[in-house]
Design an enzyme around this catalytic site. Structure first.
Site, PDB file in Angstrom:
ATOM      1  CG  HIS A 133       9.818 -46.172  20.745  1.00 44.41           C
ATOM      2  ND1 HIS A 133       8.626 -46.577  21.307  1.00 44.41           N
ATOM      3  CD2 HIS A 133       9.796 -44.811  20.781  1.00 44.41           C
ATOM      4  CE1 HIS A 133       7.914 -45.518  21.655  1.00 44.41           C
ATOM      5  NE2 HIS A 133       8.606 -44.427  21.351  1.00 44.41           N
ATOM      6  CD  GLU A 134      12.621 -42.236  19.686  1.00 41.44           C
ATOM      7  OE1 GLU A 134      12.103 -41.447  18.858  1.00 41.44           O
ATOM      8  OE2 GLU A 134      12.292 -42.274  20.884  1.00 41.44           O
ATOM      9  CG  HIS A 168       8.112 -41.897  17.062  1.00 38.25           C
ATOM     10  ND1 HIS A 168       6.745 -41.939  17.216  1.00 38.25           N
ATOM     11  CD2 HIS A 168       8.644 -42.145  18.292  1.00 38.25           C
ATOM     12  CE1 HIS A 168       6.454 -42.198  18.489  1.00 38.25           C
ATOM     13  NE2 HIS A 168       7.588 -42.340  19.153  1.00 38.25           N
TER      14      HIS A 168
END
Length: 342
Positions: free
Chosen positions: A17-18, A21
């Site tokens: 998920h990170e 980003h």
């Protein structure tokens, strides 16, 4: 082993998920101050090309800290200096990468075990499905306009729409048939159609593996969305939510049962849980709630419409209040999880 598997799964999902980003931030030339796994004090840390990569003490969460993310900073490399569409792409990348992770894990699981086609295995005598003319071997196509790809979707649809009439479309020996069916209560008080679908798995080449991997991800997204609808509609309570403690317990039960069948079963079932959690995290993070990616996207979309950024200090305050509310909810959910264990 329960904790070990839980940490592996949580870490994989959060890291991916990170990383979403992170990747879009780098692509848009936003300075990433720190990329970390975990929370709290740093255990290991190394700075490379202007970004600090850290592994932190508490194995919960993770972060991709960008320069000027919550400030009205306009300097070189700051988050706020980029176009609104660049910032939208950076924020949206986290949940999108959760869906991508779920898809790649599904490719492995479907490639190994196949997929469950929604064929009718049994029609119960005296129930609406028999009266409508369904027969073993028929294939369920649609339920109230919803296309059915997997056998599991049939029972789940009935579960999430208890007592509702169903316009059922099915295929019988190459012929498409349609009927309006009113579910009937069984001896357990549940409204059912009176059919059992085939739970056997089949496989059919690379194209079908890819196609059914997409359906697998869609299935878990639908489960999450329907569960949220039940919660918001009052058909489910906060007491039925599960947090990290409940998930660890589920992983432990799954591991215990899978261990009886060998290492392959353990790996496949752990990947299936990871698919569920990754799809779940992707959906939940897109909810338009403060402190979540969806809440940040709301502010960015409003900025795109207005042509002017909302005061960053006010936005930060809204996200802080949302974070506090989410922490309070997490405490309640964890308490419920612990009470269920005892």
């Amino acid at each position: 082993m329960n904790i070990v598997w839980a940490l592996i799964i949580f870490s994989l999902i959060i890291l991916f998920h990170e990383f979403g980003h992170f990747l879009l931030a780098k692509k848009n030339k936003v300075t990433v101050v720190e990329f970390s796994l975990g929370m709290g004090p740093r255990l290991l840390s190394k700075e490379w090309h202007g970004t600090r990569y850290s592994w932190k003490l508490l194995p919960f969460g993770g972060s991709c800290m960008m320069l000027g993310e919550d400030e009205e900073a306009q300097g070189e490399g700051t988050f706020g200096s980029k176009s609104v569409w660049a910032r939208i792409s950076v924020i949206a990348a986290g949940p999108i990468f959760n869906f991508i992770l779920a898809f790649f894990l599904s490719l492995i699981v479907v490639g190994m075990y196949g997929y469950d086609v929604p064929k009718v295995a049994e029609v119960q005598e005296g129930y609406p499905a028999q009266e409508a003319g369904l027969m073993p071997g028929d294939t369920i196509k649609r339920m109230n306009g919803k296309t059915i790809h997997l056998a599991r979707e049939v029972s789940n649809y009935v579960t999430f729409h208890q007592g509702e009439d169903v316009t059922l479309v099915w295929e019988h020996e190459g012929e498409t048939k349609t009927a309006l069916i009113t579910p009937r209560q069984n001896e357990n008080g549940r409204y059912v159609l009176g059919i059992s679908v085939n739970n056997a798995y089949t496989s059919g080449g690379i194209f079908n593996t890819v196609r059914y991997s997409v359906y697998e991800v869609k299935y878990w997204i639908d489960i999450t969305v329907e569960s949220l609808r039940m919660l918001l509609g009052g058909r489910a309570g906060i007491g039925e939510l599960s947090g990290p403690v409940g998930v660890v317990d589920m992983i432990g039960d799954t591991y215990t049962e899978s261990a009886k069948m060998g290492l392959t079963a353990i790996l496949v079932n752990m990947m299936t849980i990871a698919i569920l959690l990754s799809a779940n995290l992707g959906v939940v993070n897109l909810l338009p709630l403060p402190a979540l990616d969806g809440g940040r996207l709301v502010f960015l979309i409003l900025e795109a419409i207005r042509g002017k950024r909302i005061n960053p200090e006010r936005e930060a305050m809204v996200h802080f209040v949302g974070l506090v509310a989410l922490m309070m909810l997490m405490i309640v959910v964890m308490y419920n999880d612990v009470m269920r264990l005892f």
